[in-house]
Write a protein that holds these residues in place. Sequence first.
Motif, PDB file in Angstrom:
ATOM      1  N   ILE A  54      15.634   6.774  -6.131  1.00  0.00           N
ATOM      2  CA  ILE A  54      15.733   6.681  -4.671  1.00  0.00           C
ATOM      3  C   ILE A  54      14.368   6.900  -4.019  1.00  0.00           C
ATOM      4  O   ILE A  54      14.011   6.226  -3.038  1.00  0.00           O
ATOM      5  N   ALA A  55      13.594   7.833  -4.570  1.00  0.00           N
ATOM      6  CA  ALA A  55      12.260   8.091  -4.018  1.00  0.00           C
ATOM      7  C   ALA A  55      11.378   6.852  -4.115  1.00  0.00           C
ATOM      8  O   ALA A  55      10.682   6.481  -3.148  1.00  0.00           O
ATOM      9  N   PHE A  56      11.396   6.172  -5.256  1.00  0.00           N
ATOM     10  CA  PHE A  56      10.593   4.954  -5.406  1.00  0.00           C
ATOM     11  C   PHE A  56      11.143   3.815  -4.548  1.00  0.00           C
ATOM     12  O   PHE A  56      10.386   2.926  -4.132  1.00  0.00           O
ATOM     13  N   THR A  57      12.449   3.833  -4.279  1.00  0.00           N
ATOM     14  CA  THR A  57      13.024   2.832  -3.386  1.00  0.00           C
ATOM     15  C   THR A  57      12.456   2.965  -1.978  1.00  0.00           C
ATOM     16  O   THR A  57      12.062   1.967  -1.354  1.00  0.00           O
ATOM     17  N   PHE A  58      12.402   4.186  -1.482  1.00  0.00           N
ATOM     18  CA  PHE A  58      11.826   4.404  -0.151  1.00  0.00           C
ATOM     19  C   PHE A  58      10.322   4.110  -0.145  1.00  0.00           C
ATOM     20  O   PHE A  58       9.774   3.644   0.867  1.00  0.00           O
ATOM     21  N   PHE A  59       9.654   4.385  -1.259  1.00  0.00           N
ATOM     22  CA  PHE A  59       8.225   4.071  -1.350  1.00  0.00           C
ATOM     23  C   PHE A  59       8.017   2.562  -1.267  1.00  0.00           C
ATOM     24  O   PHE A  59       7.088   2.074  -0.596  1.00  0.00           O
ATOM     25  N   SER A  60       8.880   1.790  -1.931  1.00  0.00           N
ATOM     26  CA  SER A  60       8.795   0.332  -1.838  1.00  0.00           C
ATOM     27  C   SER A  60       9.037  -0.139  -0.416  1.00  0.00           C
ATOM     28  O   SER A  60       8.400  -1.094   0.057  1.00  0.00           O
ATOM     29  N   CYS A  61       9.962   0.527   0.276  1.00  0.00           N
ATOM     30  CA  CYS A  61      10.230   0.180   1.668  1.00  0.00           C
ATOM     31  C   CYS A  61       8.988   0.376   2.529  1.00  0.00           C
ATOM     32  O   CYS A  61       8.663  -0.464   3.377  1.00  0.00           O
ATOM     33  N   ILE A  62       8.268   1.469   2.303  1.00  0.00           N
ATOM     34  CA  ILE A  62       7.044   1.737   3.059  1.00  0.00           C
ATOM     35  C   ILE A  62       5.977   0.673   2.764  1.00  0.00           C
ATOM     36  O   ILE A  62       5.287   0.182   3.674  1.00  0.00           O
ATOM     37  N   LEU A  63       5.844   0.291   1.507  1.00  0.00           N
ATOM     38  CA  LEU A  63       4.861  -0.735   1.142  1.00  0.00           C
ATOM     39  C   LEU A  63       5.198  -2.082   1.773  1.00  0.00           C
ATOM     40  O   LEU A  63       4.307  -2.809   2.235  1.00  0.00           O
ATOM     41  N   LEU A  64       6.482  -2.421   1.809  1.00  0.00           N
ATOM     42  CA  LEU A  64       6.886  -3.671   2.457  1.00  0.00           C
ATOM     43  C   LEU A  64       6.598  -3.631   3.957  1.00  0.00           C
ATOM     44  O   LEU A  64       6.191  -4.637   4.550  1.00  0.00           O
ATOM     45  N   ALA A  65       6.812  -2.462   4.559  1.00  0.00           N
ATOM     46  CA  ALA A  65       6.503  -2.322   5.983  1.00  0.00           C
ATOM     47  C   ALA A  65       4.996  -2.480   6.228  1.00  0.00           C
ATOM     48  O   ALA A  65       4.577  -3.123   7.204  1.00  0.00           O
ATOM     49  N   MET A  66       4.180  -1.920   5.348  1.00  0.00           N
ATOM     50  CA  MET A  66       2.729  -2.077   5.473  1.00  0.00           C
ATOM     51  C   MET A  66       2.323  -3.538   5.309  1.00  0.00           C
ATOM     52  O   MET A  66       1.427  -4.035   6.012  1.00  0.00           O
ATOM     53  N   SER A  67       2.967  -4.232   4.396  1.00  0.00           N
ATOM     54  CA  SER A  67       2.678  -5.654   4.221  1.00  0.00           C
ATOM     55  C   SER A  67       3.063  -6.450   5.462  1.00  0.00           C
ATOM     56  O   SER A  67       2.336  -7.376   5.872  1.00  0.00           O
ATOM     57  N   ALA A  68       4.181  -6.092   6.080  1.00  0.00           N
ATOM     58  CA  ALA A  68       4.584  -6.765   7.318  1.00  0.00           C
ATOM     59  C   ALA A  68       3.575  -6.513   8.434  1.00  0.00           C
ATOM     60  O   ALA A  68       3.279  -7.417   9.233  1.00  0.00           O
ATOM     61  N   VAL A  69       3.033  -5.307   8.491  1.00  0.00           N
ATOM     62  CA  VAL A  69       2.009  -4.997   9.494  1.00  0.00           C
ATOM     63  C   VAL A  69       0.760  -5.849   9.252  1.00  0.00           C
ATOM     64  O   VAL A  69       0.139  -6.356  10.200  1.00  0.00           O
ATOM     65  N   GLN A  70       0.380  -6.016   7.995  1.00  0.00           N
ATOM     66  CA  GLN A  70      -0.767  -6.884   7.687  1.00  0.00           C
ATOM     67  C   GLN A  70      -0.511  -8.320   8.126  1.00  0.00           C
ATOM     68  O   GLN A  70      -1.424  -9.001   8.617  1.00  0.00           O
ATOM     69  N   ASP A  71       0.725  -8.783   7.944  1.00  0.00           N
ATOM     70  CA  ASP A  71       1.056 -10.135   8.390  1.00  0.00           C
ATOM     71  C   ASP A  71       0.908 -10.274   9.906  1.00  0.00           C
ATOM     72  O   ASP A  71       0.399 -11.283  10.405  1.00  0.00           O
ATOM     73  N   VAL A  72       1.347  -9.257  10.634  1.00  0.00           N
ATOM     74  CA  VAL A  72       1.227  -9.271  12.103  1.00  0.00           C
ATOM     75  C   VAL A  72      -0.242  -9.271  12.514  1.00  0.00           C
ATOM     76  O   VAL A  72      -0.649  -9.989  13.445  1.00  0.00           O
ATOM     77  N   MET A  73      -1.055  -8.482  11.838  1.00  0.00           N
ATOM     78  CA  MET A  73      -2.483  -8.433  12.143  1.00  0.00           C
ATOM     79  C   MET A  73      -3.127  -9.794  11.897  1.00  0.00           C
ATOM     80  O   MET A  73      -3.987 -10.241  12.656  1.00  0.00           O
ATOM     81  N   TRP A  74      -2.735 -10.469  10.810  1.00  0.00           N
ATOM     82  CA  TRP A  74      -3.290 -11.794  10.529  1.00  0.00           C
ATOM     83  C   TRP A  74      -2.879 -12.772  11.622  1.00  0.00           C
ATOM     84  O   TRP A  74      -3.692 -13.591  12.073  1.00  0.00           O
ATOM     85  N   LEU A  75      -1.612 -12.709  12.051  1.00  0.00           N
ATOM     86  CA  LEU A  75      -1.137 -13.606  13.101  1.00  0.00           C
ATOM     87  C   LEU A  75      -1.842 -13.365  14.427  1.00  0.00           C
ATOM     88  O   LEU A  75      -2.105 -14.302  15.185  1.00  0.00           O
ATOM     89  N   SER A  76      -2.147 -12.111  14.711  1.00  0.00           N
ATOM     90  CA  SER A  76      -2.825 -11.798  15.973  1.00  0.00           C
ATOM     91  C   SER A  76      -4.286 -12.209  15.964  1.00  0.00           C
ATOM     92  O   SER A  76      -4.876 -12.431  17.040  1.00  0.00           O
ATOM     93  N   ASN A  77      -4.883 -12.328  14.789  1.00  0.00           N
ATOM     94  CA  ASN A  77      -6.306 -12.692  14.689  1.00  0.00           C
ATOM     95  C   ASN A  77      -6.532 -14.167  14.412  1.00  0.00           C
ATOM     96  O   ASN A  77      -7.676 -14.621  14.361  1.00  0.00           O
TER      97      ASN A  77
END
Length: 215
Positions: A191-214
């Motif tokens: 379960i701990a690694f599941t939540f860690f994967s969730c955080i990494l996916l959220a960070m990847s989504a933030v990177q996608d938003v940053m790319w779209l904004s630039n």
Amino acid sequence: MVSDRKTPEVVVQLGEAKVSAAENGAMSGPLVGTKQHERTGSVVRRKSDVPHLVLRLLCMLTSVTAISFMITAREASIISIYGFQLPVYSKWSFAHSFEYLVGVSAAVAAHSLLQLLISALRLRRNSPVIPSRKHAWLIFAGDQAFAYAMMSAGSAASGVTNLNRTGIRHTALPNFCKPLHSFCDHVAISIAFTFFSCILLAMSAVQDVMWLSNN
């Protein structure tokens, strides 16, 4: 007569100067500047694309780790209820929430591996990892959907695990994690690694938003 003798030498010197200037201009003209600009842009793009690959790799590893700990969660022991010694056996597949966690983690691992291979291939060809805004929106939607799925899977599995650790009030059902501590530990790590994967996916989504904004 003196000026006539020096005229050819002056003409030759002027001709050599023009040739030298032409060669220098050819070496430092727009073509060289364009090549240098392309090389600089390529280096900058590679540096900005590396975090995408790192996040994909980490997300794949954490998802596989979550699956590995969950599918190895099984244990047999003896539990005491009203003074009776009863054998108990627990396995991850006995709970639908644990099966859901394994299924979502497997989907995230496959998604991360696919994106990692595509990004590595594009980077090797010196192409941008995200070639267009349409591709960026597609990746953003996938990352966000999988992040929510991992969060729901981890939350559902956490509820069952917490029930195993605390037991049920006003009943004789005890804390099952005392006799089945290895099983509960495997589930908790998964379960701990599941939540860690969730955080990494959220960070990847933030990177996608940053790319779209630039772009």
